[in-house]
Write a protein that holds these residues in place. Structure first.
Motif, PDB file in Angstrom:
ATOM      1  N   SER A 161       0.703  -0.934   0.185  1.00 28.31           N
ATOM      2  CA  SER A 161       0.149  -0.267   0.186  1.00 28.31           C
ATOM      3  C   SER A 161       0.970   1.300   0.123  1.00 28.31           C
ATOM      4  CB  SER A 161      -1.113   0.225   1.378  1.00 28.31           C
ATOM      5  OG  SER A 161      -1.590   1.022   1.232  1.00 28.31           O
ATOM      6  N   GLU A 162       1.707   1.509   0.958  1.00 27.09           N
ATOM      7  CA  GLU A 162       2.701   2.618   0.983  1.00 27.09           C
ATOM      8  C   GLU A 162       3.997   2.508  -0.047  1.00 27.09           C
ATOM      9  OE1 GLU A 162       6.610   4.469   3.555  1.00 27.09           O
ATOM     10  OE2 GLU A 162       5.094   3.198   4.609  1.00 27.09           O
ATOM     11  N   ALA A 170       0.724   4.395  -3.143  1.00 25.52           N
ATOM     12  CA  ALA A 170       0.687   5.568  -2.820  1.00 25.52           C
ATOM     13  C   ALA A 170       1.416   6.761  -2.630  1.00 25.52           C
ATOM     14  CB  ALA A 170       0.353   5.637  -1.313  1.00 25.52           C
ATOM     15  N   ILE A 171       2.472   6.555  -2.559  1.00 27.32           N
ATOM     16  CA  ILE A 171       4.133   7.155  -3.079  1.00 27.32           C
ATOM     17  C   ILE A 171       4.580   6.835  -4.056  1.00 27.32           C
ATOM     18  CG2 ILE A 171       6.367   7.181  -2.484  1.00 27.32           C
ATOM     19  CD1 ILE A 171       6.120   6.626   0.321  1.00 27.32           C
ATOM     20  N   ARG A 211      -6.222   5.461   4.181  1.00 25.16           N
ATOM     21  CA  ARG A 211      -4.957   6.386   4.737  1.00 25.16           C
ATOM     22  C   ARG A 211      -4.117   5.785   3.585  1.00 25.16           C
ATOM     23  NH1 ARG A 211      -6.136   2.676   9.043  1.00 25.16           N
ATOM     24  NH2 ARG A 211      -6.078   3.988  11.196  1.00 25.16           N
ATOM     25  N   GLU A 212      -4.154   5.217   2.626  1.00 30.60           N
ATOM     26  CA  GLU A 212      -3.524   4.981   1.591  1.00 30.60           C
ATOM     27  C   GLU A 212      -4.140   6.177   0.567  1.00 30.60           C
ATOM     28  OE1 GLU A 212      -2.979   1.310  -1.574  1.00 30.60           O
ATOM     29  OE2 GLU A 212      -4.015   2.811  -2.186  1.00 30.60           O
ATOM     30  N   GLN A 242      -4.476   9.130   1.015  1.00 30.89           N
ATOM     31  CA  GLN A 242      -4.287  10.268   2.561  1.00 30.89           C
ATOM     32  C   GLN A 242      -3.165  10.565   2.030  1.00 30.89           C
ATOM     33  OE1 GLN A 242      -3.455   9.716   6.469  1.00 30.89           O
ATOM     34  NE2 GLN A 242      -4.994  11.613   7.205  1.00 30.89           N
ATOM     35  N   LEU A 243      -2.474   9.243   1.717  1.00 31.45           N
ATOM     36  CA  LEU A 243      -0.204   9.286   1.436  1.00 31.45           C
ATOM     37  C   LEU A 243      -0.483   9.813   0.005  1.00 31.45           C
ATOM     38  CD1 LEU A 243       2.597   8.841   2.101  1.00 31.45           C
ATOM     39  CD2 LEU A 243       1.629   6.155   2.107  1.00 31.45           C
ATOM     40  N   GLU A 269      -0.834  12.962   0.076  1.00 34.60           N
ATOM     41  CA  GLU A 269      -0.141  14.372   0.304  1.00 34.60           C
ATOM     42  C   GLU A 269       1.542  14.104   0.247  1.00 34.60           C
ATOM     43  OE1 GLU A 269       0.877  12.959   5.224  1.00 34.60           O
ATOM     44  OE2 GLU A 269       2.491  12.129   3.526  1.00 34.60           O
ATOM     45  N   ARG A 270       1.583  13.614  -1.174  1.00 32.61           N
ATOM     46  CA  ARG A 270       2.344  13.473  -1.621  1.00 32.61           C
ATOM     47  C   ARG A 270       2.490  14.222  -3.146  1.00 32.61           C
ATOM     48  NH1 ARG A 270       7.174  10.247  -0.355  1.00 32.61           N
ATOM     49  NH2 ARG A 270       6.786  10.028   1.764  1.00 32.61           N
ATOM     50  N   LYS A 286      -8.926  13.730   6.903  1.00 38.27           N
ATOM     51  CA  LYS A 286      -8.014  13.215   7.689  1.00 38.27           C
ATOM     52  C   LYS A 286      -9.955  12.510   9.164  1.00 38.27           C
ATOM     53  CE  LYS A 286      -6.536  15.986  11.350  1.00 38.27           C
ATOM     54  NZ  LYS A 286      -5.750  17.123  12.406  1.00 38.27           N
TER      55      LYS A 286
END
Length: 298
Positions: free
Chosen positions: A186-187, A190-191, A236-237, A239-240, A243-244, A279
């Motif tokens: 996931s992280e 997303a990134i 959360r994915e 959100q990341l 964010e990026r 959020k």
């Protein structure tokens, strides 16, 4: 004499982007020339086996549409009309302009590999002939995720296609699949998806939630340790990912029927507001106006 039968012959099922709901769907191919992505069930029916439609038949349907319909938008179906040679695409666009002069824009799905075979000048010719926008299912910017789902593309191949289309003046609408990498990836999904968007700066970005109406057996054959994200994991994915993102003037939509949380805005102007919405969905889901499960039927 004008026939009262609808002038286009369809092979069901027919798919189109949500934003093409009011467009004339004009199939110029049947199915998808790749059709190996493990997450995609769109063209798995036997009758959707890939083929280019007969050129004369397509041109005749365009002529009949001009006699019977008043059309403002045309979507070239099925999965990747851009696989056709530029000569054939130009002939289709020229016929649309001739027989349906009220058409204001023509769009198509596009696999990144389709553009590898076309020069920037060819894409400019298509734009000048009426092609306005390409819908590109990038799905992810992460090479490991792309390999696991058998996308047949990489970060670099997708970036090259998007940059080439942008250089030719074509608008690009890019789709990213929320949850495609499951819990384990996931992280990085997303990134690296955000990194792909930042590099290419598409005009439109949308996110859909990966779903499996026919079950996960086909998906897990290539991704055996896949564990789907729960609702909070999906948030959360996103959100990341948000964010990026460092986008200058991109319309962002996360309003497909598959999404629990509806997000709409322009990035970067509306980024703080959308980040606050995500959020709230994580911290106070009961106050976030989430789409109920029954409304997510696809």
């Amino acid at each position: 004499m004008i026939s009262h039968a609808f002038p286009i012959s369809y092979v069901e099922p027919v798919f189109r982007p949500p934003s093409e709901a009011h467009s004339l769907i004009l199939p110029v191919t049947n199915g998808c020339s790749w059709n190996k992505c493990t997450f995609c069930e769109m063209y798995t029916a036997p009758q959707k086996k890939f083929r280019a439609r007969d050129e004369a038949e397509v041109l005749e349907e365009i002529r009949r549409c001009g006699e019977q319909l008043i059309v403002q938008r045309v979507f070239l179906a099925d999965g990747d009309a851009m696989v056709l040679p530029t000569r054939r695409l130009l002939g289709i666009l020229e016929a649309i302009a001739e027989h349906m002069p009220t058409v204001e824009r023509v769009t198509s799905y596009c696999l990144p590999r389709n553009l590898k075979r076309k020069s920037t000048e060819e894409l400019r010719e298509l734009r000048e002939a009426g092609l306005a926008m390409l819908y590109v299912g990038a799905e992810s910017g992460d090479d490991e995720v792309l390999e696991r789902v058998n996308k047949g593309e990489t970060f670099d191949s997708t970036a090259d296609a998007l940059l080439k289309a942008g250089e030719a003046g074509l608008k690009r609408s890019v789709m990213i699949l929320n949850g495609l990498g499951g819990a384990a990836l996931s992280e990085q999904h997303a990134i690296n998806s955000a990194r792909l968007m930042n590099l290419t700066q598409p005009e439109f970005v949308s996110t859909l939630v990966v779903s499996f109406p026919q079950g996960m057996d086909r998906y897990r054959a290539q991704f055996p340790d896949f564990e789907p994200l729960d609702q909070m994991g999906l948030f959360r994915e996103i959100q990341l990912f948000l964010e990026r993102l460092e986008l200058k003037d991109t319309v962002f939509r996360s309003d497909h029927a598959s999404n629990y949380l509806v997000l709409k805005g322009v990035l970067g102007a509306d980024k703080p507001r959308m980040m606050e919405q995500v959020k709230r969905a994580i911290e106070q889901p009961e106050r976030a106006g989430l789409r109920p499960e029954w409304m997510r039927a696809l």
